[in-house]
Design a protein around this motif. Structure first.
Motif, mmCIF file in Angstrom:
data_model
loop_
_atom_site.group_PDB
_atom_site.id
_atom_site.type_symbol
_atom_site.label_atom_id
_atom_site.label_comp_id
_atom_site.label_asym_id
_atom_site.label_seq_id
_atom_site.Cartn_x
_atom_site.Cartn_y
_atom_site.Cartn_z
ATOM 1 N N UNK A 1 57.583 5.233 57.275
ATOM 2 C CA UNK A 1 58.502 5.344 58.402
ATOM 3 C C UNK A 1 58.128 6.462 59.353
ATOM 4 N N UNK A 2 57.194 7.272 58.942
ATOM 5 C CA UNK A 2 56.831 8.425 59.743
ATOM 6 C C UNK A 2 55.454 8.149 60.351
ATOM 7 N N UNK A 3 55.319 8.442 61.637
ATOM 8 C CA UNK A 3 54.048 8.180 62.308
ATOM 9 C C UNK A 3 52.880 8.747 61.528
ATOM 10 N N UNK A 4 53.026 10.004 61.183
ATOM 11 C CA UNK A 4 51.889 10.653 60.545
ATOM 12 C C UNK A 4 51.603 10.039 59.180
ATOM 13 N N UNK A 5 52.654 9.602 58.526
ATOM 14 C CA UNK A 5 52.419 8.999 57.217
ATOM 15 C C UNK A 5 51.698 7.672 57.362
ATOM 16 N N UNK A 6 52.048 6.936 58.383
ATOM 17 C CA UNK A 6 51.324 5.691 58.600
ATOM 18 C C UNK A 6 49.850 5.981 58.802
ATOM 19 N N UNK A 7 49.583 6.938 59.672
ATOM 20 C CA UNK A 7 48.183 7.243 59.961
ATOM 21 C C UNK A 7 47.495 7.792 58.717
ATOM 22 N N UNK A 8 48.221 8.599 57.987
ATOM 23 C CA UNK A 8 47.596 9.182 56.806
ATOM 24 C C UNK A 8 47.244 8.092 55.801
ATOM 25 N N UNK A 9 48.148 7.160 55.613
ATOM 26 C CA UNK A 9 47.829 6.095 54.673
ATOM 27 C C UNK A 9 46.741 5.192 55.214
ATOM 28 N N UNK A 10 46.756 5.014 56.521
ATOM 29 C CA UNK A 10 45.659 4.213 57.068
ATOM 30 C C UNK A 10 44.347 4.963 56.866
ATOM 31 N N UNK A 11 44.423 6.295 56.891
ATOM 32 C CA UNK A 11 43.203 7.049 56.628
ATOM 33 C C UNK A 11 42.735 6.828 55.208
ATOM 34 N N UNK A 12 43.681 6.782 54.302
ATOM 35 C CA UNK A 12 43.294 6.494 52.920
ATOM 36 C C UNK A 12 42.584 5.148 52.873
ATOM 37 N N UNK A 13 43.157 4.209 53.589
ATOM 38 C CA UNK A 13 42.557 2.883 53.613
ATOM 39 C C UNK A 13 41.149 2.932 54.199
ATOM 40 N N UNK A 14 41.026 3.620 55.313
ATOM 41 C CA UNK A 14 39.715 3.653 55.963
ATOM 42 C C UNK A 14 38.708 4.434 55.137
ATOM 43 N N UNK A 15 39.176 5.494 54.513
ATOM 44 C CA UNK A 15 38.242 6.223 53.665
ATOM 45 C C UNK A 15 37.890 5.378 52.440
ATOM 46 N N UNK A 16 38.806 4.491 52.060
ATOM 47 C CA UNK A 16 38.461 3.546 51.006
ATOM 48 C C UNK A 16 37.274 2.696 51.427
ATOM 49 N N UNK A 17 37.268 2.263 52.681
ATOM 50 C CA UNK A 17 36.102 1.524 53.174
ATOM 51 C C UNK A 17 34.846 2.375 53.032
ATOM 52 N N UNK A 18 34.999 3.644 53.411
ATOM 53 C CA UNK A 18 33.819 4.504 53.369
ATOM 54 C C UNK A 18 33.298 4.601 51.937
ATOM 55 N N UNK A 19 34.227 4.790 51.012
ATOM 56 C CA UNK A 19 33.796 4.886 49.613
ATOM 57 C C UNK A 19 33.122 3.579 49.189
ATOM 58 N N UNK A 20 33.716 2.485 49.616
ATOM 59 C CA UNK A 20 33.097 1.202 49.298
ATOM 60 C C UNK A 20 31.701 1.137 49.883
ATOM 61 N N UNK A 21 31.598 1.527 51.158
ATOM 62 C CA UNK A 21 30.292 1.470 51.813
ATOM 63 C C UNK A 21 29.256 2.299 51.090
#
Lengths: 567, 102, 172, 669, 490
Positions: free
Chosen positions: E297-317
């Motif tokens: 519900x919080x802007x920053x939390x959305x972005x932070x979790x999306x960062x987790x997601x994107x860094x997940x891509x990086x780890x996958x890569x």
């Protein structure tokens, strides 16, 4: 042991010790001559004297000789003597304000301090058990006196009593071990002990028990778990400069003696000794850190933290018995750790003292709230020191960890390294709490701020006076400093100060820039005396020097470790 | 003279009595007394080893002299501190001395 | 059994009993008196071990200090409210020290010691010579230790009541 | 033909110009950006004309490799990897008859619809933004049309999706519009996930996104058939998303929230047709697998009937057209699925014109209804609020009627020819069920279109009632409104001129594909060899009959106000409600989102916070604190405890020293 | 002084200078910080321009003696993997400095700490010595604590503590792994190239198998690898704007960089063995972050979790051990750094005015904050992988890399893209579209400095998205040798 002619002894080797001994008497005599606030003069004399002592000791650099078979003068003892004298200087710098504020007779204080420095130096030089014992007692006696020096302070008395009873107890146990060892070996000289341990004596039960008790006695000195229990009480009760003195210098002296003893005498028993030390190290750092988590008293926290730090140094000692240059590297690691710890502790306690002097000797962590506003320098010193203790980079703790851990890992004790590093993480937890309190919380007493203080701040911020002047106007006595930041909608102080803000002018975006900005408030800054400032600055310089460019220190420690392991 | 083992048993007993005293006594003065017992055991040990095991060795005796000296000084200092504590809080029971703990 | 051996066992026995008394007496005075007894007996042990100088020192030093100690002890524990002198946990202490004793006992008896040669008396001259050559450094340091102890005891014990030469707190 | 790249680049330049420079121009930005966009799209149209004339003399008609002209084939955009695993990503463009056809459709319609929009959007305070996005859209759409590299196509594919998002949400102040935009983007994204996975599957087999190489690999059998099938179906998912195929169609009706020119261009004529175009473009991949073709046929068939039935009951004029679009797209997909390649794309071609025309007509109607109904709270899009507009809006009426007839498949209008081609294709493929559905859909199409026409342009003027009610409702503010806009009137010339112009291809576009007469389309846009086509009079008659029947039924029910419709809806309430509520597909999705996706998310969030974070990570702190709280009790403050600890310590050291614990020195490896 | 040392030292020295400036001169403090960041930025541009894009190996090398006894040299250099990181960091530094002009409370300490942190990041990216890398790595993370605690917002104490402790917990692993590698390689040198040269001799397979996960997990903490990510939402949520930008923009990248540089490069055989495990963790992170972001519900939390997601891509890569994937991972680091910097700059600008970050209570802001809306939307679009913006190409490459080795992982990751669309558009739709409520009608659009930052970052997003060629060329040239060590390029 042949008796020999005292005339053949090379007394120059002990010149620094003579200087320090003389200094004790100079300080004592000066105390008789100058009264009261003249103690600052005595302090400066002590500093000068110790500085001369450092110079004298430094001039002996490279010498490798023994004095009458009981003392050993080499780079190892030279370095430790220099460390101790430097620590003495640091503690004296830290003591001025504190002594003036809390001691009834500050004059003799410095003499005891110098006597303690002498005892420590001799501990580092001793290569014989009796001398070591006497030196240790000199240090202990000075410490007993110093700890109970704040005579009207209940805690100080109590600490003194606990310290002397437990200190005597431990030295009795140590002595009993020494006596048994003497029985098993027939000599108290380290080389003789080593020679004897090379034979079947090593397996004799008495020798084992003797070592057990000597280990316990030395472990008491370095406050290793489970012989540490006195130290939190003593550190908490002692006058703060003495807490610093004990936690750094006394502990370092214990290490100096231990390392010398281990290397010169116990070498043949390396297997069990290494295990024992590793065992103690694990217990020490873990317990120190874990218990520190629950402390609310700053000095007690530092005590537990110092226990933990001793644990780190112990893992270096555990790695002494490896092949090749690993042992030397390990001793270098320990020495550098101790040096780093010296700077760190002085900085931390310097900050604490700067606070205590103004704050009526309060010592709870919560009392430090808002210190970064009241006394940025002190807060910065404490923060740097705590980060350094936690092994954070830029600060010395990070580098000394490297020096300590690399040889330990090389000695196949990587698991010890892992535990040590894990422990430093735990330690960060409580260090950060302190830092948070200092930096993030508002100074105590905001709500109790009286109107005149507000007026004074207003006047000052309108006329742009110097911060210190405001400090004098407001923080006189126990009035504390307002904080208009901590709660943005909160305190009365902040509201009544709003109109101090200059009228915002300009286009909308400029208004928005200034909109919501708190008025730039000049916080009254607690005064710190020049001596304390010098002391803290020196300590900070040490922290950063070791943290950023440790090569000179490494070189010194290199010589010292070479000397330690020289045949 | 008796075998050295017997002396060691004797000093061991004396020492342990001292240790017990430190752990059992409430009165700080008595605790200091117990420590004196421990130190005495040490001194006897040193002298006995010097005389019986290493005849002619002077070191044990010298050591014992120092031990006795230091022990006395320790006692003096200890008593001074006890006196100070008594002045401040009118008790020298070590289990009353618990301002600082945990 | 030689006479000296018999004497030793007697003296040792008295010493131990006195020492036990010190740690278990129900009166401070008794404890102090027993301590004196114990220390004097220790002096006798020294004598038996041919350390006559040390015996002298023992009796002189301890005779003097312990009488002071006694005074203190009497002075500091008001007789009318004489409390229990042992802690509740004394038994635990007894167990621990007993265990320690067993350790010491076993280790003392486990080792084979060289058969004691003839005990030799050490002359005072030898002692003095040793003290001022090999042991000169500890000797000198011990003097500093004594100085520190003396001054320290003075400093600590000195009164801080008003009227002493320095005011408790320097005026700000 | 190498200059074909100019076609997408011109509009993108216009976009950049609009956004970066004209935006700063204050009030002038509107006119400037509209002009720029129009000029750029006009330029693109000129490019089309040039390419067309070039191609007429140079290109063979085909969708296979021989009739292709590739641009930038050897110009890598970026490369990754090292030889021999070097992957080159090149922005290859293609000029063949298929792309030329689409180029023409897109540029022609875009230009006219932009022109229409200059009138339609007049007065909107984000006029400039509308044209900027339209320019971007045109560029992206032309990119989709021209790209001959799957990656490039995917990129443009996504960009048109973005533009669609922005345009649907153009009037973002309405919450519903914003939601519709979001829905459109996300739904198509779901399809695109499949699309991308399909592409990736092909990529890992071929090591390239280049269509030429991929198709060659597929045809030569270098890729195993299973992969081709799976990849084909996955790629088709992308087409389903974009082209509103069941069950990913839900966004398209909602997308009508955008301005009508957007609906006309993006959501009927071009972007939604991109799915069909994708199928046409990647036909070798689909054609290689009968399973894939079967899936395509099935989806297309279902969508065709599905959209048509829903359209029967809708009240919003644009939604009727939207469902009609869905249905027609299903038609095309079905045609492609049964193998009637040319027919499917031909219908795409013709449909673009008449559907755009229909939307523009609807926009014209709405544009005139809006002022009339403003302030009444009545929906200007609702056909039941209209009626009798035939007289007020003659141009709109006639063009709308023509387009509807075309859509209904009445000869000789454009729709007839393409619809007939599809029927023939289905017949020749022996696909009886699709054929039947196609006929049924044709009937329904004719019915709902004429239902719409009758309700809008004939019968009583229900808007009058509405305005009267509005007066009553809001008397003090509607006076001047009433004074100015008492009656709907014909739209300004900027809007009606495009109507007339688009009417021409809506009538005549089919004539280039009359079997046996002018087979231009069949010869050029084809897959495989040229097939001699003959008109199948039975099917043509059946198709026409279906249309006529539909019109007739609509006439019966709606031209003369009888209670027919109500009677039916009341006789079959369940069926009516199901249709009216669009088979509850939206509700089902909503339920899935609410009860599955959000529930999973909420659950994950709970697990993360409450368990992973609070219980595991944060537990370390309390655990250590608890340990500290217990351990600190050892430091009891009592001297005798400390001494006791001392003795214990000695014992412990004794245990360690005597080897009670094993050697602690060991290497971990 | 070479380029790299100047880039690194400029912020550090600026921090020292700032400490000496009296706090009554905030303008001067800002100016010094700005000058330092401009210096670093310009020099990193020069490094970028002067870099030979197609050559593998390290360039712009510098070496200074530091602790020869322990084999530690201050040895700097960049290859195709670190050079993009340097420029990313320079961009984040510049924008962070500019966007923080509004900091009124103790700007002196703020800028000093920020600059020290960023200097640490520069050092870690440029270091060719394992110890220096680790030293600077820790320097980078350390100032986060005071920065968050003093200038932070929601639950700042908790968040700062957690961030720091988890960072340091990672350091524990790295310490152990680093010392182990050093000792195993003969305790001669911390030089990365030397250590790498031992990967097939002294660093035995058994050793590598034990210590690869140690290193990877150690750096994984900062890279927010699942399940070590829990600091990320709280930390980003609590941090002040510029600190969020640095933390999410470059600190997380530092973790991933360490995974590549120390993990995969030094311990290739361990990497091969552990690849499935870390691919799995990365995938879980990617999916999980996406799912979590939907529920926030919080802007920053959305972005932070999306960062987790994107860094997940990086780890996958990284863990796919394919060249394409690694290329994508590095480029994704750049891209994600830029987009999160933009996100947090924008969110900060909003928070300054609205004093809340609750997504649900906003609406219709596009009307009075058009620029803001534009920039934020572009960030969202970049985040959901829209072609033409920076997020697309790297994600494409990561997915392709994943498909090459772990097709299921590839499918899951691609599916996450749809989740990204969902949560990102939810933000845009919620906050900027819909009717404008009276409560927010008084909000202003961006300040000039914020506008500059937004525009600048949008520009970089577009540049990287449209023309990633130089980045990919240099990354590819340097990633290829890394991948060749782990069993060849596919």
């Amino acid at each position: 042991m042949p008796n020999f002619d005292p005339a053949t002894l090379d007394y120059v080797l002990l010149a620094p010790q003579f200087i320090v001994t003389g200094l004790i008497f100079v300080c004592l005599s000066l105390d008789l001559m100058v009264y009261g606030r003249g103690h600052r003069f005595i302090g400066w004399v002590a500093i000068m004297g110790l500085a001369v002592g450092i110079g004298a000791q430094a001039s002996l650099w490279g010498v490798r000789s023994s004095f009458a078979g009981v003392l050993r003068v080499d780079d190892y003892s030279n370095l430790f003597n220099i460390i101790f004298m430097a620590a003495g200087i640091g503690v004296v710098f830290l003591s001025f304000d504190y002594a003036e504020r809390f001691f009834t007779q500050p004059g003799e204080f410095y003499a005891f301090l110098v006597a303690g420095v002498l005892g420590m130096g001799l501990m580092a030089q001793a290569q014989e058990l009796l001398t070591a014992y006497i030196a240790l007692e000199l240090l202990s006696f000075s410490s007993y006196v110093l700890v109970s020096y704040a005579k009207t302070n209940l805690k100080s008395n109590e600490a003194g009593l606990k310290y002397i009873i437990l200190g005597s107890f431990s030295s009795a146990i140590l002595l009993y071990g020494v006596s048994l060892l003497f029985g098993a070996v027939g000599s108290t000289m380290f080389p003789d002990i080593r020679a004897a341990l090379d034979t079947s004596v090593a397996t004799s039960a008495v020798a084992q028990i003797a070592l057990l008790m000597i280990t316990a006695g030395l472990a008491f000195k370095v406050a290793a778990v489970p012989f540490h229990m006195y130290s939190p009480d003593v550190y908490e009760g002692a006058p703060t400069p003495i807490t610093a003195f004990l936690s750094v210098a006394s502990k370092a002296a214990g290490f100096a003696l231990t390392m010398r003893f281990v290397v010169m005498a116990l070498w043949p028993l390396r297997g069990p000794v290494s295990d024992v030390i590793a065992f103690l190290a694990v217990l020490t750092m873990t317990l120190g850190n874990v218990v520190a988590l629950r402390q609310t008293n700053m000095k007690r926290l530092m005590a537990y933290s110092s226990i933990a730090q001793a644990g780190y140094a112990l893992i270096g000692v555990a790695a002494f018995f490896a092949v090749g240059d690993i042992a030397e590297q390990a001793s270098r690691g320990v020495i550098l750790q101790l040096i780093g710890y010296l700077f760190t502790t002085l900085a931390a306690f310097g900050g604490i003292i700067a606070f205590q002097v103004v704050a009526d000797g309060r010592e709870n962590i919560s009392d430090l709230a808002g210190l970064s506003r009241r006394s940025p320098f002190a807060a910065f010193a404490i923060m740097s020191a705590l980060f350094s203790l936690a092994g954070m980079p830029i600060f010395s703790g990070f580098m000394t960890k490297l020096f300590l851990f690399a040889p330990v890992a090389r000695a196949d004790l990587l698991w010890l390294v892992a535990i040590a590093v894990l422990n430093s993480t735990i330690s960060l937890y409580y260090y950060l709490q302190v830092i948070r309190v200092m930096y993030s919380e508002s100074p105590a007493g905001v709500t109790a701020l009286n109107a005149s203080a507000v007026a004074a701040i207003k006047a000052a911020s309108i006329h742009h006076e110097e911060p210190v002047l405001v400090g004098a106007a407001v923080a006189h006595g126990s009035a504390h400093v307002p904080d208009n930041h901590g709660s943005s909608h909160g305190s009365h102080g902040a509201e009544s100060l709003d109109d101090v803000a200059p009228a915002s002018l300009g286009p909308w975006w400029r208004r928005r820039l200034t909109d919501g900005m708190e008025p730039e408030l000049r916080f009254p800054i607690d005064p710190i005396s020049i001596e304390l400032r010098i002391g803290i600055t020196l300590a900070l310089a040490g922290i950063f020097a070791l943290g950023l460019y440790p090569a000179p220190f490494v070189n010194l420690a290199y010589d010292a470790s070479k000397a330690l392991f020289a045949k | 003279m008796v075998p050295i083992e017997h002396i060691m048993v004797f000093t061991g007993a004396l020492f342990c009595i001292g240790v017990y005293g430190v752990m059992a006594r409430r009165n700080a003065v008595l605790v200091l007394m117990a420590i004196e017992l421990m130190l005495n055991a040490v001194a006897i040990n040193l002298v006995a080893f010097g005389t019986l095991v290493y005849p002619g060795q002077i070191n044990g005796m010298v050591f014992a002299i120092f031990v006795v000296t230091i022990a006395a000084a320790e006692l003096g200092l200890g008593l001074a501190i006890v006196l100070r504590v008594y002045r401040m809080r009118s008790s020298i029971n070590v289990d009353d001395i618990d301002l600082m703990r945990w | 059994m030689e006479l000296s051996a018999l004497a030793f066992y007697v003296v040792a026995g008295v010493t131990l009993v006195a020492a036990l008394g010190v740690v278990s007496a129900r009166s401070v005075v008794y404890a102090a008196l027993l301590l004196i007894l114990s220390l004097v007996m220790t002096g006798l042990v020294y004598l038996l071990l041919l350390a006559d100088y040390l015996a002298l020192i023992q009796i002189l030093v301890y005779g003097g200090t312990v009488s002071i100690l006694l005074l203190f002890a009497l002075m500091l524990t008001p007789p009318e409210t004489r409390p229990e002198l042992n802690h509740r946990g004394w038994a635990l202490g007894a167990v621990a020290s007993g265990a320690l004793f067993v350790l010491l006992l076993v280790s003392s008896l486990a080792d084979k010691w060289p058969v004691a040669g003839a005990a030799r008396h050490i002359s005072l001259v030898d002692l003095g010579r040793a003290l001022f050559s090999t042991w000169a450094v500890p000797f000198e340091v011990a003097s500093v230790v004594l100085l520190v102890a003396l001054l320290g005891a003075l400093t600590i014990a000195r009164s801080t009541t008003p009227g002493s030469k320095i005011a408790p707190r320097a005026s700000a | 033909m190498d200059y074909a790249w100019l076609a997408p680049v011109l509009p993108i330049g216009a976009f950049a110009l609009n956004v970066l420079i004209w935006r700063q121009m204050g009030a002038r930005k509107h006119a400037l950006s509209a002009l720029t966009t129009l000029a750029a799209i006009g330029g693109a149209f000129l490019v089309f004309l040039a390419v067309f004339s070039d191609a007429s003399s140079h290109l063979e008609g085909t969708a296979t490799s021989s009739g292709l002209h590739l641009i930038f084939e050897d110009t890598p955009w970026f490369t990754v990897g090292v030889s021999p695993h070097l992957y080159v990503f090149a922005p290859t463009l293609v000029v063949d008859w298929l792309s030329i056809m689409m180029l023409g459709v897109v540029t022609f319609l875009a230009f006219l619809i932009e022109f229409y929009a200059t009138g339609y959007m007049k007065g909107d305070n984000r006029y400039w933004w509308f044209f900027s996005v339209k320019a971007l859209f045109t560029a992206a759409m032309l990119g989709v049309v021209l790209s001959y590299n799957f990656l490039l196509m995917y990129i443009c594919w996504e960009l048109v999706g973005l533009c669609s998002f922005l345009l649907i949400g153009f009037w973002y102040s309405e919450r519903a519009n914003a939601e519709a935009a979001k829905k459109a983007f996300i739904t198509t994204r779901v399809g695109d996930v499949g699309f991308f996975i399909g592409l990736a599957l092909l990529f890992i087999k071929t090591g390239t996104f280049d269509m030429k190489a991929t198709f060659a690999a597929v045809e030569s059998g270098a890729i195993d058939p299973a992969t081709v099938t799976i990849a084909g179906i996955l790629i088709f998912l992308g087409a389903m998303g974009k082209s509103g195929q069941f069950p990913l169609h839900v966004w398209l009706p909602d997308a009508m929230a955008g301005p009508t020119p957007v609906s006309a261009l993006v959501h009927s004529a071009t972007m939604v047709a991109a799915g069909v175009y994708l199928v046409g473009r990647s036909y070798p991949v689909f054609h290689a697998s009968s399973t894939t073709m079967g899936v395509i046929t099935t989806v297309g068939t279902i969508t065709a009937i599905f959209g048509a039935t829903i359209a029967l009951t809708q009240r919003d004029i644009k939604r009727i057209l939207a469902y009609s679009t869905i249905s027609q797209l299903g038609y095309m997909i079905m045609a492609l699925g049964v193998g009637a390649y040319t027919a499917g794309l031909f219908h795409l071609f013709t449909h673009a014109f008449f559907k755009a025309l229909l939307f523009l007509g609807a926009g014209s109607v709405i544009h005139s209804m809006e002022p009339v109904l403003s302030g009444t709270g009545r929906n200007p899009n609702d056909i039941f609020n209209m009626g009798g507009l035939r007289k007020q809006m003659p141009v709109t009426f006639w063009t709308f009627l023509l387009a509807s007839l075309s859509l209904a498949g009445i000869a000789p209008l454009a729709g007839f020819w393409s619809k007939d081609a599809i029927l023939v294709g289905a017949y020749e493929a022996d696909a009886w069920l699709p054929l039947f559905v196609a006929l049924l859909t044709a009937f329904l199409t004719a019915f709902y279109m004429f239902r719409c026409i009758y309700l809008v342009f004939f019968g009583p003027a229900k808007w009058q009632v509405a305005t009267a009610a509005g007066d009553h409702h809001d008397s003090h503010s509607t006076d001047h409104v009433k004074g100015r806009h008492a009656v709907p009137h014909e739209s300004p010339w900027t809007m009606s001129l495009p109507l007339v112009l688009i009417c021409v291809p809506a009538i005549a576009a089919g004539w280039i594909g009359i079997p046996g007469f002018s087979a231009g389309f069949a010869e050029t846009v084809r897959f495989g060899p040229v097939i001699e086509e003959h008109i199948n009079l039975v099917l043509a008659g059946a198709g026409t009959l279906a249309g006529v029947l539909g019109i007739g039924l609509a006439t019966l029910m709606y031209l003369t106000p009888v209670s027919g419709p109500r009677l039916i809806s009341e006789s079959f309430p369940a069926a009516y409600k199901t249709l009216y509520n669009k088979y509850y597909v939206d509700e089902m999705y909503q339920w899935i989102i609410d009860h599955v996706v959000l529930a999973i998310a909420a659950m994950a969030a709970t697990v993360d916070r409450k368990i992973l974070n609070d219980r595991i990570v944060d537990w370390c702190g309390p655990f250590l604190q608890g340990a500290g709280a217990r351990l600190r009790l050892t430091t009891s403050g009592y001297i005798y405890h400390y001494a006791f600890g001392f003795i214990i310590g000695i014992m412990a050291i004794g245990v360690v020293m005597s080897g009670g614990i094993p050697d602690m020195r060991f290497a971990l490896w | 002084m070479g380029y790299l040392s100047t880039i690194t030292l400029a912020p550090f020295i600026a921090a020292l200078i700032i400490m000496l400036i009296p706090s009554q001169r905030p303008g001067l403090i800002r100016a010094v910080a700005l000058v330092a960041s401009v210096i670093s930025f310009v020099l990193s541009l020069l490094v970028f321009a002067g870099y030979d894009w197609h050559r593998a190996g390290f360039q712009f090398r510098e070496a200074y003696q530091w602790l020869p006894d322990y084999g530690i040299t201050i040895s700097l250099g960049v290859d195709g993997i670190s050079a993009p990181m340097i420029i990313l960091n320079a961009v984040v530094l510049l924008t962070g400095t500019i966007v923080s002009f509004k900091i009124a409370d103790r700007p002196k300490e703020f800028y000093a700490l920020l600059l020290v942190s960023v200097a640490g990041v520069f050092g870690a990216f440029a270091a060719l010595d394992l110890f220096i890398l680790f030293l600077t790595y820790d320097i980078a993370g350390l100032p986060m604590y005071p920065l968050i605690v003093i200038w932070g917002s929601t639950r700042k104490n908790y968040a700062a503590l957690k961030l720091t402790l988890m960072h340091v917990a990672g350091s524990v692993f790295i310490w152990v792994g680093m010392i182990a590698i050093y000792v195993q390689a003969g305790a001669k040198s911390f030089d990365l190239e030397y250590l790498a040269s031992q990967a097939h001799s002294l660093l035995t397979p058994g050793f590598q198998i034990i210590f690869f996960p140690v290193i990877f997990i150690g750096f994984g903490f900062l890279a927010a690898m699942w399940p070590l990510h829990t600091w990320s939402p709280d930390g980003h949520g609590a941090a002040p704007t510029a600190v969020s930008m640095v933390a999410a923009g470059v600190l997380m990248k530092l973790g991933a960089y360490g995974c590549i540089r120390v993990g995969v490069w030094l311990l290739p055989e361990g990497a091969m063995v552990w690849s499935p495990v870390f691919v799995t963790l990365g995938t879980i992170g990617a999916v999980y972050g996406g799912v979590m972001a939907i529920a926030q519900r919080d802007f920053k939390f959305v972005i932070a979790h999306s960062s987790v997601s994107h860094m997940g891509y990086v780890i996958v890569g990284i863990s796919t051990m394919s060249l394409v994937g690694l290329n994508g991972a590095v480029l994704q680091m750049v891209s994600h750094g830029l987009m999160t910097a933009l996100f947090f700059a924008m969110i900060g600008a909003m928070y300054d005015q609205a004093h809340t970050r609750e997504v649900g209570i906003f609406g219709g802001l596009a009307r009075n904050m058009p620029w803001y809306t534009g920039f934020f939307t572009i960030a969202c679009l970049a985040s959901l992988g829209l072609p033409g913006l920076s997020g697309f190409i790297p994600e494409l490459l990561i997915f392709l890399g994943a498909f090459q080795t772990y097709p299921i992982v590839g499918i899951l990751c691609v599916a996450t893209v749809a989740l990204a669309a969902t949560y990102m558009l939810r933000l845009v739709s919620r906050a900027f579209f819909g009717p404008l409520s009276q409560r927010w009608a008084s909000l202003h659009d961006l300040l000039p400095n914020e506008w500059f930052v937004g525009a600048f970052l949008v520009l970089t997003l577009i540049i990287v998205g449209v023309y990633p060629t130089p980045f990919l060329d240099m990354i590819n040239a340097s990633a290829a040798p890394v991948i060749e060590r782990v069993g060849g390029v596919r």
